[in-house]
Design a protein around this motif. Structure first.
Motif, PDB file in Angstrom:
ATOM      1  N   PHE A  40      -7.031  -1.924   0.577  1.00 19.34           N
ATOM      2  CA  PHE A  40      -7.488  -1.943  -0.819  1.00 19.34           C
ATOM      3  C   PHE A  40      -8.867  -2.586  -0.928  1.00 19.34           C
ATOM      4  O   PHE A  40      -9.749  -2.057  -1.584  1.00 19.34           O
ATOM      5  CB  PHE A  40      -6.486  -2.686  -1.707  1.00 19.34           C
ATOM      6  CG  PHE A  40      -5.238  -1.899  -1.995  1.00 19.34           C
ATOM      7  CD1 PHE A  40      -5.304  -0.676  -2.643  1.00 19.34           C
ATOM      8  CD2 PHE A  40      -3.999  -2.382  -1.624  1.00 19.34           C
ATOM      9  CE1 PHE A  40      -4.161   0.066  -2.911  1.00 19.34           C
ATOM     10  CE2 PHE A  40      -2.853  -1.650  -1.884  1.00 19.34           C
ATOM     11  CZ  PHE A  40      -2.931  -0.427  -2.521  1.00 19.34           C
ATOM     12  N   ARG A  60      -4.397   0.379  -8.788  1.00 20.46           N
ATOM     13  CA  ARG A  60      -4.313   0.833  -7.390  1.00 20.46           C
ATOM     14  C   ARG A  60      -3.838   2.283  -7.330  1.00 20.46           C
ATOM     15  O   ARG A  60      -4.267   3.050  -6.474  1.00 20.46           O
ATOM     16  CB  ARG A  60      -3.404  -0.107  -6.593  1.00 20.46           C
ATOM     17  CG  ARG A  60      -4.097  -1.453  -6.421  1.00 20.46           C
ATOM     18  CD  ARG A  60      -3.362  -2.428  -5.546  1.00 20.46           C
ATOM     19  NE  ARG A  60      -4.284  -3.506  -5.187  1.00 20.46           N
ATOM     20  CZ  ARG A  60      -3.932  -4.617  -4.565  1.00 20.46           C
ATOM     21  NH1 ARG A  60      -2.673  -4.819  -4.217  1.00 20.46           N
ATOM     22  NH2 ARG A  60      -4.844  -5.526  -4.278  1.00 20.46           N
ATOM     23  N   TYR A  74       0.851  -1.194   0.000  1.00 15.33           N
ATOM     24  CA  TYR A  74       0.000   0.000   0.000  1.00 15.33           C
ATOM     25  C   TYR A  74       0.892   1.252   0.000  1.00 15.33           C
ATOM     26  O   TYR A  74       0.636   2.207  -0.732  1.00 15.33           O
ATOM     27  CB  TYR A  74      -0.892  -0.020   1.246  1.00 15.33           C
ATOM     28  CG  TYR A  74      -1.911   1.080   1.291  1.00 15.33           C
ATOM     29  CD1 TYR A  74      -3.176   0.903   0.734  1.00 15.33           C
ATOM     30  CD2 TYR A  74      -1.613   2.302   1.888  1.00 15.33           C
ATOM     31  CE1 TYR A  74      -4.118   1.929   0.768  1.00 15.33           C
ATOM     32  CE2 TYR A  74      -2.545   3.321   1.925  1.00 15.33           C
ATOM     33  CZ  TYR A  74      -3.799   3.133   1.370  1.00 15.33           C
ATOM     34  OH  TYR A  74      -4.725   4.143   1.399  1.00 15.33           O
TER      35      TYR A  74
END
Ligand SMILES: O=P(O)(O)O[C@H]1O[C@H](CO)[C@@H](O)[C@H]1O
Ligand SMILES: Nc1nc2[nH]cnc2c(=O)[nH]1
Length: 295
Positions: A159, A105, A11
């Motif tokens: 996520f 992402r 992340y």
């Protein structure tokens, strides 16, 4: 346990890339667009462009396929803030499945709410012709059957969830909007809908493979999109996707046709302007935050 774990991006790594981009542009995109083979012209429609070569973006892979320019372009489509990948990544380029889907992402962390993907695909449905535009309503993830899935590896709940529902992967409102916009633009004769099947590539299909995929319920086949869709849905973005049917998959041993990438790019050039117009018009009708569509 997870052989590809080392190729996952954390992340924090995704966030670092998104923050790096946000620091260099004032555009705050709510729509993210991915251009398929030969369909990169969509990015040129963006106004007030701020563009980055993939090689300059931290953690980003490079485009290696002809017809994929390798630029990330920020800008506006009729006032709507967008970010556009002028070129995508494919498994056959040798990248891990995590690397080819990393941009989804990043899109999420840039603030994107709706992802619109395009691709070039071979037609399996006998009613399809070269140059048809297929609204993707569902997919067959054949690499997924073999355990190749971009969500393999540890799951980061920031996520999304560990076990992702895929029966609602392709947003039905956006499919309906595409049909309506397509009818208004006079595309009725060549606008279709169907099921897209992804294979690993880079080989095109044998005759037996084409026949099998058709029997399995696929209307078109390609080497992309599905992995991106999975990752986009995992982090909660709305997804819409289109295939341009650039060739008919050969399913007859007497056929003289031979699939080739030059033909894929050439059909892309012929239909690109109309496909771009469809996506452009849809973007102008999407309203964010309330999940609704504008008339
Ligand atoms: O799916 P996009 O990126 O449009 O490209 C399609 O065109 C290439 C084959 O000509 C393959 O990469 C196939 O997936
Ligand atoms: N796998 C596959 N990908 C394509 N991309 C464009 N055309 C084709 C095709 O016929 N097969």
């Amino acid at each position: 346990m997870f052989p590809e774990v080392n190729s996952c991006y954390s992340y924090e790594e995704c966030k670092a890339t998104a923050d790096w981009l946000l620091a260099q542009t004032d555009v705050r995109p709510t729509v993210g667009i991915v251009c398929g083979s030969g369909l990169g012209g969509l990015a040129d429609l963006l106004k007030d462009q701020v563009a980055f070569n993939y090689k300059d973006i931290p953690n980003f892979p490079q485009s290696t396929v002809h017809g994929h320019a390798g630029r990330l372009v920020f800008g506006h489509l009729k006032g709507r803030p967008c970010v556009c990948m002028q070129g995508r990544f494919h498994l056959y380029e040798g990248y891990s499945i995590h690397k080819i889907t990393l941009p989804m992402r990043i899109f999420k962390l840039l603030g994107v709410e709706t992802v619109m993907l395009t691709n070039a695909a071979g037609g399996l449905n006998h009613d399809f012709k070269m140059g048809d535009i297929m609204i993707i309503k569902d997919h067959l993830n054949l690499p997924g059957f073999a355990g190749i899935n971009p969500l393999n590896g540890p799951n980061d709940e920031r996520f999304g969830v560990r076990f992702l529902c895929m029966s609602d992967a392709y947003d039905r409102e956006l499919q309906q909007l595409a049909m309506e916009v397509g009818q208004d633009l006079g595309y009725g004769d060549f606008l279709k809908e169907g099921v897209y099947c992804v294979l690993g590539g880079p080989t095109f299909e044998t005759i037996a493979e084409g026949r099998m995929l058709h029997r399995l319920g696929a209307d078109a086949v390609g080497m992309s999109t599905v992995h991106e869709v999975i990752v986009a849905r995992h982090c909660g973005m709305r997804v819409f996707a289109l295939s341009l049917i650039t060739n008919q998959v050969v399913m007859d041993y007497d056929s003289e046709e031979r699939a080739n990438h030059e033909e894929v790019l050439q059909v892309g050039r012929q239909r690109a302007a109309q496909l771009e117009r469809l996506v452009y018009t849809m973007v102008t009708k999407i309203v964010h935050n309330n999940y609704g569509l504008r008339d």
